[in-house]
Design a protein around this motif. Structure first.
Motif, PDB file in Angstrom:
ATOM      1  N   ARG A  59      66.950   3.393  19.448  1.00 18.97           N
ATOM      2  CA  ARG A  59      66.557   2.500  20.557  1.00 18.97           C
ATOM      3  C   ARG A  59      66.697   3.204  21.913  1.00 18.97           C
ATOM      4  O   ARG A  59      65.943   2.941  22.843  1.00 18.97           O
ATOM      5  CB  ARG A  59      67.396   1.224  20.523  1.00 18.97           C
ATOM      6  CG  ARG A  59      66.969   0.301  19.414  1.00 18.97           C
ATOM      7  CD  ARG A  59      67.780  -0.977  19.336  1.00 18.97           C
ATOM      8  NE  ARG A  59      67.915  -1.435  17.973  1.00 18.97           N
ATOM      9  CZ  ARG A  59      66.923  -1.857  17.211  1.00 18.97           C
ATOM     10  NH1 ARG A  59      65.707  -1.895  17.680  1.00 18.97           N
ATOM     11  NH2 ARG A  59      67.135  -2.242  15.968  1.00 18.97           N
ATOM     12  N   GLU A  83      63.560   6.381  21.552  1.00 20.24           N
ATOM     13  CA  GLU A  83      62.186   6.313  21.035  1.00 20.24           C
ATOM     14  C   GLU A  83      61.132   6.211  22.135  1.00 20.24           C
ATOM     15  O   GLU A  83      60.063   6.829  22.033  1.00 20.24           O
ATOM     16  CB  GLU A  83      62.022   5.187  20.002  1.00 20.24           C
ATOM     17  CG  GLU A  83      62.381   3.764  20.471  1.00 20.24           C
ATOM     18  CD  GLU A  83      61.239   3.013  21.094  1.00 20.24           C
ATOM     19  OE1 GLU A  83      60.088   3.454  20.987  1.00 20.24           O
ATOM     20  OE2 GLU A  83      61.517   1.969  21.731  1.00 20.24           O
ATOM     21  N   ALA A  84      61.408   5.486  23.193  1.00 21.51           N
ATOM     22  CA  ALA A  84      60.380   5.281  24.222  1.00 21.51           C
ATOM     23  C   ALA A  84      60.021   6.593  24.923  1.00 21.51           C
ATOM     24  O   ALA A  84      58.841   6.921  25.077  1.00 21.51           O
ATOM     25  CB  ALA A  84      60.864   4.243  25.229  1.00 21.51           C
ATOM     26  N   GLY A  85      61.039   7.340  25.314  1.00 28.06           N
ATOM     27  CA  GLY A  85      60.799   8.616  25.992  1.00 28.06           C
ATOM     28  C   GLY A  85      60.079   9.603  25.098  1.00 28.06           C
ATOM     29  O   GLY A  85      59.164  10.309  25.531  1.00 28.06           O
ATOM     30  N   ARG A  88      58.100   8.891  22.515  1.00 26.27           N
ATOM     31  CA  ARG A  88      56.706   8.486  22.265  1.00 26.27           C
ATOM     32  C   ARG A  88      55.839   8.718  23.495  1.00 26.27           C
ATOM     33  O   ARG A  88      54.676   9.081  23.382  1.00 26.27           O
ATOM     34  CB  ARG A  88      56.649   7.025  21.809  1.00 26.27           C
ATOM     35  CG  ARG A  88      57.132   6.856  20.366  1.00 26.27           C
ATOM     36  CD  ARG A  88      56.905   5.476  19.814  1.00 26.27           C
ATOM     37  NE  ARG A  88      57.474   4.466  20.665  1.00 26.27           N
ATOM     38  CZ  ARG A  88      56.769   3.562  21.316  1.00 26.27           C
ATOM     39  NH1 ARG A  88      55.457   3.527  21.203  1.00 26.27           N
ATOM     40  NH2 ARG A  88      57.375   2.663  22.067  1.00 26.27           N
ATOM     41  N   ARG A  89      56.421   8.531  24.677  1.00 24.15           N
ATOM     42  CA  ARG A  89      55.641   8.763  25.902  1.00 24.15           C
ATOM     43  C   ARG A  89      55.241  10.244  25.992  1.00 24.15           C
ATOM     44  O   ARG A  89      54.087  10.574  26.258  1.00 24.15           O
ATOM     45  CB  ARG A  89      56.472   8.370  27.121  1.00 24.15           C
ATOM     46  CG  ARG A  89      55.724   8.568  28.432  1.00 24.15           C
ATOM     47  CD  ARG A  89      56.598   8.298  29.622  1.00 24.15           C
ATOM     48  NE  ARG A  89      57.768   9.172  29.620  1.00 24.15           N
ATOM     49  CZ  ARG A  89      58.750   9.110  30.507  1.00 24.15           C
ATOM     50  NH1 ARG A  89      58.730   8.193  31.439  1.00 24.15           N
ATOM     51  NH2 ARG A  89      59.765   9.939  30.457  1.00 24.15           N
ATOM     52  N   ARG A 132      52.586  10.966  23.314  1.00 28.33           N
ATOM     53  CA  ARG A 132      51.241  10.408  23.556  1.00 28.33           C
ATOM     54  C   ARG A 132      50.416  11.386  24.382  1.00 28.33           C
ATOM     55  O   ARG A 132      49.239  11.581  24.128  1.00 28.33           O
ATOM     56  CB  ARG A 132      51.339   9.061  24.262  1.00 28.33           C
ATOM     57  CG  ARG A 132      51.518   7.887  23.303  1.00 28.33           C
ATOM     58  CD  ARG A 132      51.008   6.596  23.891  1.00 28.33           C
ATOM     59  NE  ARG A 132      51.651   6.267  25.146  1.00 28.33           N
ATOM     60  CZ  ARG A 132      52.829   5.644  25.272  1.00 28.33           C
ATOM     61  NH1 ARG A 132      53.482   5.298  24.177  1.00 28.33           N
ATOM     62  NH2 ARG A 132      53.334   5.362  26.447  1.00 28.33           N
ATOM     63  N   ALA A 172      56.450  10.810  16.195  1.00 22.18           N
ATOM     64  CA  ALA A 172      57.758  10.295  16.621  1.00 22.18           C
ATOM     65  C   ALA A 172      58.538   9.817  15.392  1.00 22.18           C
ATOM     66  O   ALA A 172      59.740  10.062  15.261  1.00 22.18           O
ATOM     67  CB  ALA A 172      57.569   9.158  17.618  1.00 22.18           C
TER      68      ALA A 172
END
Lengths: 112, 166
Positions: free
Chosen positions: B17, B20-22, B24-25, B28, B39
């Protein structure tokens, strides 16, 4: 050449994201679920390997008993009806019992 | 981290948690539609290898290294896909000023036109703010090679800088 840091800073500014990365809880949940599945697969593989090891030990015991029995000569005259505790046949029997013990224990562990 | 390395799923969930956001950014921009797949692969590879992580550097950097190398492996095997034009998506979500849209779209397209290793080098150095040696370690190339990747990427991006100030 002296312009390079400025150029790099401008490229970095262009590449900078306007917003912080947005978390995706569904994605995170999926990863954790996959990790849980991976963990259970690894545990089950480990149990299977232990089981195979036990079976291999049992098989080795059986093969050893056959080897010992094959090397035993004919019984001396008069002893045909009474087989001593230290005889090769008894050793073979003991090894068969050990195999049965190992195999039974292995099956019990696998069924848990 | 130590708890996650001992197969503690709750500790691993916390790590996922947080990162993952960083990840995936970054992916992308690097890999387009393959970002989530990469990812996922990187996070699961990290889960399996947590016990072997030496702890030199950040966990995010380690994840980025795994993901970048997997991306490059895929590219070598011929699974190329164009990176997503980030600017279009963000504008559609109303996240960025429309004034910047054209420029951002242009830089995303320019990035997409770079060879994979140069694109990765540009994103690591300019986008993620890594030093040249950190980026070289992430890509698994010598420092001189990384510098030449960065120089080529810079040359491709310079024409887009008109009117950009910092």
């Amino acid at each position: 050449m002296s312009e390079q840091p400025d150029i790099d800073a401008r490229i970095a500014a262009l590449l900078a994201d306007p917003q912080p990365a947005r978390p995706d809880s569904a994605f995170a949940d999926r990863i954790v679920a996959l990790a849980a599945y991976d963990l259970s697969t690894r545990k089950s593989r480990r149990r299977s390997l232990i089981q195979v090891g036990r079976e291999a030990l049992g098989l080795a015991a059986v093969l050893a008993s056959f080897a010992i029995l094959a090397r035993a000569g004919p019984l001396p005259a008069g002893l045909g009806d009474a087989i001593g505790f230290g005889s090769p046949a008894m050793a073979g029997l003991a090894m068969l019992l050990m195999w049965a013990l190992v195999a039974t224990k292995g099956q019990a562990a696998a069924s848990r | 981290m130590r708890r996650a390395a001992r197969d503690d799923l709750a500790a691993f969930a916390t790590l996922v948690r947080a990162h993952e956001a960083g990840l995936r950014r970054y992916l992308r921009r690097l890999a387009g539609d393959e970002a989530d797949d990469l990812a996922q692969e990187a996070l699961l590879a990290a889960w399996r290898a947590l016990g072997q992580w030496r702890g030199d550097g950040s966990f995010a950097g380690w994840l980025r290294r795994i993901a970048t190398r997997r991306f490059l492996d895929r590219q070598r095997r011929g699974g190329a896909s164009r990176p997503r034009a980030f600017a279009t998506l963000d504008a559609a979500d109303g996240l960025i000023d429309r004034v910047c849209l054209e420029q951002r779209l242009a830089i995303d397209l320019a990035l997409a036109g770079l060879p994979p290793r140069e694109r990765a080098a540009a994103l690591l150095v300019f986008g993620e703010g890594l030093s040249h040696s950190e980026a070289a370690a992430t890509l698994g190339v010598p420092l001189g090679t990384l510098k030449s990747f960065v120089a080529r990427a810079r040359a491709a991006l310079i024409p887009l800088l008109e009117g950009v100030s910092v």
